[in-house]
Design an enzyme around this catalytic site. Structure first.
Site, PDB file in Angstrom:
ATOM      1  CB  ILE A  16      -0.975  -0.009   1.204  1.00  0.00           C
ATOM      2  CG1 ILE A  16      -1.914   1.202   1.167  1.00  0.00           C
ATOM      3  CG2 ILE A  16      -0.259  -0.076   2.526  1.00  0.00           C
ATOM      4  CD1 ILE A  16      -3.112   1.060   2.118  1.00  0.00           C
ATOM      5  CB  VAL A  21      -0.426   7.614  -0.570  1.00  0.00           C
ATOM      6  CG1 VAL A  21      -0.903   8.983  -1.020  1.00  0.00           C
ATOM      7  CG2 VAL A  21      -1.619   6.722  -0.215  1.00  0.00           C
ATOM      8  CG  LEU A  81      -5.554  10.179  -1.018  1.00  0.00           C
ATOM      9  CD1 LEU A  81      -4.734  10.645  -2.216  1.00  0.00           C
ATOM     10  CD2 LEU A  81      -7.036  10.140  -1.366  1.00  0.00           C
ATOM     11  N   GLY A  82      -4.486   6.810   2.078  1.00  0.00           N
ATOM     12  CA  GLY A  82      -4.082   5.509   2.612  1.00  0.00           C
ATOM     13  C   GLY A  82      -5.311   4.829   3.213  1.00  0.00           C
ATOM     14  CD  GLU A  89       4.780 -10.256   6.757  1.00  0.00           C
ATOM     15  OE1 GLU A  89       4.795  -9.867   5.570  1.00  0.00           O
ATOM     16  OE2 GLU A  89       4.459 -11.410   7.095  1.00  0.00           O
ATOM     17  CG  ASN A 106       6.003   2.637   7.764  1.00  0.00           C
ATOM     18  OD1 ASN A 106       5.536   3.763   8.004  1.00  0.00           O
ATOM     19  ND2 ASN A 106       5.857   2.021   6.603  1.00  0.00           N
ATOM     20  CE1 TYR A 134      -1.775  -0.852   6.840  1.00  0.00           C
ATOM     21  CE2 TYR A 134       0.341  -1.104   7.934  1.00  0.00           C
ATOM     22  CZ  TYR A 134      -0.393  -0.951   6.782  1.00  0.00           C
ATOM     23  OH  TYR A 134       0.250  -0.906   5.575  1.00  0.00           O
TER      24      TYR A 134
END
Ligand SMILES: CC(C)(COP(=O)(O)OP(=O)(O)OC[C@H]1O[C@@H](n2cnc3c(N)ncnc32)[C@H](O)[C@@H]1OP(=O)(O)O)[C@@H](O)C(=O)NCCC(=O)NCCS
Length: 192
Positions: free
Chosen positions: A87, A89, A98-99, A121, A126, A133
């Site tokens: 994923i 952007v 947008l994510g 993962e 990050n 998430y």
């Protein structure tokens, strides 16, 4: 919690189209890949393979007015589990939701494919992606030590609860409602 920065370029649903990834998208994807994932990003061949992969489903996010690709995401479907493989952007468009949008699109689609659990993962460093998430109630299930060969960084393994459950559906619905507001009152046009 760390706040996301304001976007360099703002967008609303009117500007956007989300559709299945195509081979012609790959050159633009590669530009986002190198900015997003550094030297050890996926190759053009990996995307060519994944677009045709029977267990894969990949989406491209298109800025219609500018006629350019500004994000993408995809997953593998393995029985009742979906594994998000990528994923990203475009950096100029980050901070617009947008994510969120790519994740919502994928989870919406998974919901029609009898998926129960979503896994992925993510690099332990990050935190932007991890926040995204966590917002969708992914939980950390442990690490894969030195998973990323470029820096020997560990991967955090994250997974949802059953996405068909009442609890998940209500968090998802609420996040989706906020996303719709943020994007100007409706979901962007899309094709499955
Ligand atoms: C992760 C990524 C896809 C997020 O995309 P984005 O469009 O900027 O994110 P959104 O605007 O939709 O933000 C969604 C949520 O992510 C989190 N988030 C996004 N950017 C953040 C930042 N800079 N700092 C902290 N949290 C952040 C927040 O929880 C945010 O929710 P909020 O807006 O309600 O606070 C984007 O940063 C990216 O492409 N990164 C490089 C590629 C990558 O790391 N992919 C993930 C691989 S596992």
């Amino acid at each position: 919690m760390v706040q996301s920065s304001p976007p360099v370029q703002s967008v609303t649903s009117e500007d956007l189209l989300i559709r299945r990834m195509r081979i012609v998208d790959i050159p633009e994807i590669m530009q986002i890949e190198s900015v997003s994932f550094g030297k050890h990003h996926w190759s053009e061949d990996s995307f060519r393979y994944e677009i045709k992969n029977q267990i894969g489903r990949y989406y491209s996010l298109i800025h219609r007015k500018e006629d350019r690709l500004i994000g993408y995401g995809g997953y593998w479907l393995i029985f009742d589990e979906a594994h998000i493989t990528t994923i990203a952007v475009h950096n100029e468009f980050r901070g617009n939701g947008l994510g969120d949008l790519l994740l919502v699109k994928m989870i919406d689609r998974m919901g029609t494919q009898s998926v129960k659990w979503v896994t992925l993962e993510v690099r332990t460093s990050n935190t932007s992606a991890q926040n995204l998430y966590y917002k969708y109630h992914f939980r950390s299930m442990g690490t894969r030590p030195r998973y990323y060969q470029d820096t020997n960084e560990d991967a955090l393994i994250m997974t949802t609860e059953n996405i068909q459950s009442q609890d998940f559906r209500s968090v998802f619905r609420e996040n989706k409602m906020h996303l719709i507001e943020r994007l100007g009152g409706k979901m962007p046009e899309g094709a499955d």
